[in-house]
Motif scaffolding. Structure first.
Motif, PDB file in Angstrom:
ATOM      1  N   VAL A  57       0.845  -1.197   0.000  1.00 38.31           N
ATOM      2  CA  VAL A  57       0.000   0.000   0.000  1.00 38.31           C
ATOM      3  C   VAL A  57       0.881   1.248   0.000  1.00 38.31           C
ATOM      4  N   ALA A  99       0.417   4.924   0.880  1.00 41.23           N
ATOM      5  CA  ALA A  99      -0.465   5.925   1.487  1.00 41.23           C
ATOM      6  C   ALA A  99       0.196   7.285   1.346  1.00 41.23           C
ATOM      7  N   LEU A 148      -7.517   1.899   4.762  1.00 42.43           N
ATOM      8  CA  LEU A 148      -6.694   1.632   5.934  1.00 42.43           C
ATOM      9  C   LEU A 148      -7.515   1.579   7.217  1.00 42.43           C
ATOM     10  N   ARG A 185      -5.732  -3.142   8.600  1.00 45.04           N
ATOM     11  CA  ARG A 185      -5.250  -2.017   7.784  1.00 45.04           C
ATOM     12  C   ARG A 185      -5.206  -2.369   6.304  1.00 45.04           C
ATOM     13  N   SER A 199      -7.935  -0.473  -0.182  1.00 40.92           N
ATOM     14  CA  SER A 199      -6.497  -0.739  -0.242  1.00 40.92           C
ATOM     15  C   SER A 199      -6.210  -1.981  -1.073  1.00 40.92           C
ATOM     16  N   SER A 228     -11.188   6.925   4.426  1.00 38.73           N
ATOM     17  CA  SER A 228      -9.837   6.417   4.672  1.00 38.73           C
ATOM     18  C   SER A 228      -9.083   6.270   3.360  1.00 38.73           C
ATOM     19  N   VAL A 229      -7.772   6.349   3.474  1.00 36.64           N
ATOM     20  CA  VAL A 229      -6.886   6.148   2.326  1.00 36.64           C
ATOM     21  C   VAL A 229      -7.000   4.701   1.866  1.00 36.64           C
ATOM     22  N   HIS A 282      -5.155   3.636  -1.589  1.00 29.60           N
ATOM     23  CA  HIS A 282      -3.855   3.430  -2.231  1.00 29.60           C
ATOM     24  C   HIS A 282      -3.558   4.665  -3.078  1.00 29.60           C
ATOM     25  N   ASP A 327      -3.532  10.548  -0.156  1.00 27.05           N
ATOM     26  CA  ASP A 327      -3.399  10.825   1.266  1.00 27.05           C
ATOM     27  C   ASP A 327      -4.745  11.255   1.823  1.00 27.05           C
TER      28      ASP A 327
END
Length: 231
Positions: free
Chosen positions: A30, A32, A118, A123, A128, A186-187, A189, A192
């Protein structure tokens, strides 16, 4: 619109232990960070199930990032690839989602998943996992905080607060409309968290959920109903 048949990839995990081993292997890949693909188009993906018939339908809907008009769409229908196990939902969804993405007539740009990146106990949620397998920039936008905690953001649109696993920030609770329940970003891939939240606000001019998710949700439900009718 193109509709394709889902085929489970060779070697796809069939047990919980196999699936967790794949998560452990792929999680290290991943990325991030970065700002994702250049602006232009953004794609929403979503899935719908009929477990009685062992059917899954996925949709990929490409929107113009500036106008949010539909540019292209594709669906994929087939058998469910993995049993329902919390924390391993990506193994049910990714074969169908990838088939729908592959059927698009244009590059998808940023991919917005209805789920987690994540912000996942290991995670490595759907966003992701999909990003690592495809190389695409992805973000997760979920309707609930899963197992994580957060302080309620301020009431105005654009307010945010950390989504926490203990003291670790795994995402953000983001208010997309004044006084409406937040979504959980959430992130996935190649992006940010700041950029992911900005992208979600751009995709929510009128509703709580991103237009990408709203369009993909409706399309995969229709594709599933069509498949049930033919089944």
């Amino acid at each position: 619109m193109t509709t394709v048949t889902v085929r489970t990839p060779a070697g796809w995990p069939t047990t919980e232990d196999e699936a967790r081993a794949v998560q452990d292997e792929l999680r290290a890949r991943v990325r991030a960070g970065g700002s994702g693909p250049p602006p232009g188009v953004v794609t929403g993906v979503d899935v719908a199930y009929d477990d009685e018939r062992d059917l899954v339908a996925a949709a990929a809907v490409v929107l113009d990032a500036a106008t949010l008009d539909v540019v292209a769409e594709a669906t994929a229908v087939g058998g469910v690839a993995f049993p329902y196990v919390p924390g391993l939902l990506a193994f049910r969804e990714i074969p169908a989602v990838r088939a729908a993405l592959d059927a698009l007539p244009c590059p998808p740009g940023l991919v917005v998943c209805d789920g987690y990146g994540l912000a996942h106990p290991r995670r490595f949620g759907l966003a992701s996992h999909l990003g690592v397998l495809t190389g695409l920039a992805t973000i997760g936008v979920a309707k609930n905080p899963f197992v994580f905690t957060y302080d309620d953001p301020g009431a105005p649109r654009g307010s945010a607060s950390p989504l926490l696993a203990g003291t670790e920030e795994v995402g953000r609770a983001l208010r997309t409309q004044d006084g409406v329940k937040p979504v959980f970003v959430s992130v996935g891939h190649r992006t940010d968290l700041d950029d992911a939240c900005a992208q979600v606000l751009a995709l929510t001019p009128r509703h709580r959920l991103p237009e990408t998710t709203r369009r993909a949700d409706g399309l995969c439900r229709r594709a599933l109903q069509d498949a049930i009718t033919r089944h």
